[in-house]
Design an enzyme around this catalytic site. Structure first.
Site, short mmCIF file in Angstrom:
data_model
loop_
_atom_site.label_atom_id
_atom_site.label_comp_id
_atom_site.label_asym_id
_atom_site.label_seq_id
_atom_site.Cartn_x
_atom_site.Cartn_y
_atom_site.Cartn_z
N ASP A 27 -33.28 1.13 5.30
CA ASP A 27 -34.50 0.81 5.49
C ASP A 27 -35.01 -0.14 4.39
O ASP A 27 -34.74 -0.05 3.24
CB ASP A 27 -35.52 2.18 5.65
N ARG A 38 -35.50 10.15 6.28
CA ARG A 38 -37.00 10.16 6.46
C ARG A 38 -37.03 11.61 7.40
O ARG A 38 -38.30 12.27 7.42
CB ARG A 38 -37.29 8.93 7.29
N ASP A 52 -42.41 7.96 6.16
CA ASP A 52 -42.17 7.31 4.78
C ASP A 52 -43.69 6.24 4.75
O ASP A 52 -44.48 6.70 5.26
CB ASP A 52 -41.19 6.16 4.77
#
Length: 239
Positions: free
Chosen positions: A50, A184, A92
């Site tokens: 990410d 996540r 997040d």
């Protein structure tokens, strides 16, 4: 004679914060094609990180790109910080906090007990803000425009979870896991299991297969690495 990058190399790159994995691929490909005076060169990565994560991105060049699928299947290790007592839609810090929950009941003993319930083969629903495809579209593309996204649970494998740091409203953990694990989503599920909420505030991949963070090359070091590889290849050709 083929250059060593076309023949195929595998290297661990330190992904900077806010860069996508594709940003890393594109930058390295640009530097290589310019230095080698090539119009095209295959460069790919073996596992997406990410934008808000840092750490190991395994890069493959030339003929080594054929190994990407195999490399993606290797186990990985992540170090992450989870904020407890709140949630965000993306799990997040990409999105703002949408809900708050109590944390007064959370103890170190409870955290350690709950973490162990996630070790082994478990079912995990991927984040809506993910690259999973729904009807041919990326889930995150639909989520970012406010569309509801329903993703099915998938079986993943977590070999171990270690508690590195504990506070009532924040924990730091290290996770050894298999392919397809979303850290996540793990933060979301740990928060729920603790009777609270949770989202990531920091994420770092420290290992992917045999590539660990100690061997990584930073983006600033890539030009120097290219020259070193070419120099070593020329030296071998002399003998």
């Amino acid at each position: 004679m083929d250059n060593p990058f076309s023949k195929g190399l595998i290297v661990g790159i330190e992904k900077p914060l806010h860069w996508t994995s594709f940003d890393v691929v594109n930058k390295v490909r640009y530097l290589l094609t310019r230095r080698l005076k090539l119009k095209k060169l295959k460069v790919g990565h073996a596992g997406t990180l990410d934008p808000l994560a840092t750490g190991v991105v395994v890069l493959c060049t030339g003929k080594s790109t054929k190994m990407i699928e195999t490399l993606q299947a290797h186990n990985k290790t992540y170090r992450t910080t989870i904020k407890l007592g709140a949630t965000t839609p993306s799990y997040d810090m990409e999105t703002e906090v949408d809900r708050y929950f109590p944390t007064e009941h959370i103890t170190r003993e409870l955290v350690e007990k709950i973490l162990q319930t996630f070790v082994g083969a478990i079912q995990q629903v991927p984040p809506t803000f993910s690259a999973c495809k729904v009807d041919g579209k990326r889930a995150y593309e639909m989520a970012r425009v406010g569309k509801e996204v329903e993703l099915r649970a998938k079986e993943i494998s977590i070999q171990d979870i270690r508690l590195l740091r504990y506070a009532q409203d924040e924990i730091e953990i290290e996770v050894d896991c298999g392919k397809g694990t979303y850290i996540r989503a793990l933060a979301r599920d740990i928060g729920e299991a603790l009777g609270s909420g949770g989202y990531l505030t920091a994420l770092r991949r420290t290992r992917s297969g045999d590539v660990d963070e100690a061997s990584l090359i930073t983006m600033e070091e890539v030009p120097e690495w290219i020259e070193r590889v070419l120099s070593e290849s020329e030296d071998k050709d002399k003998y």
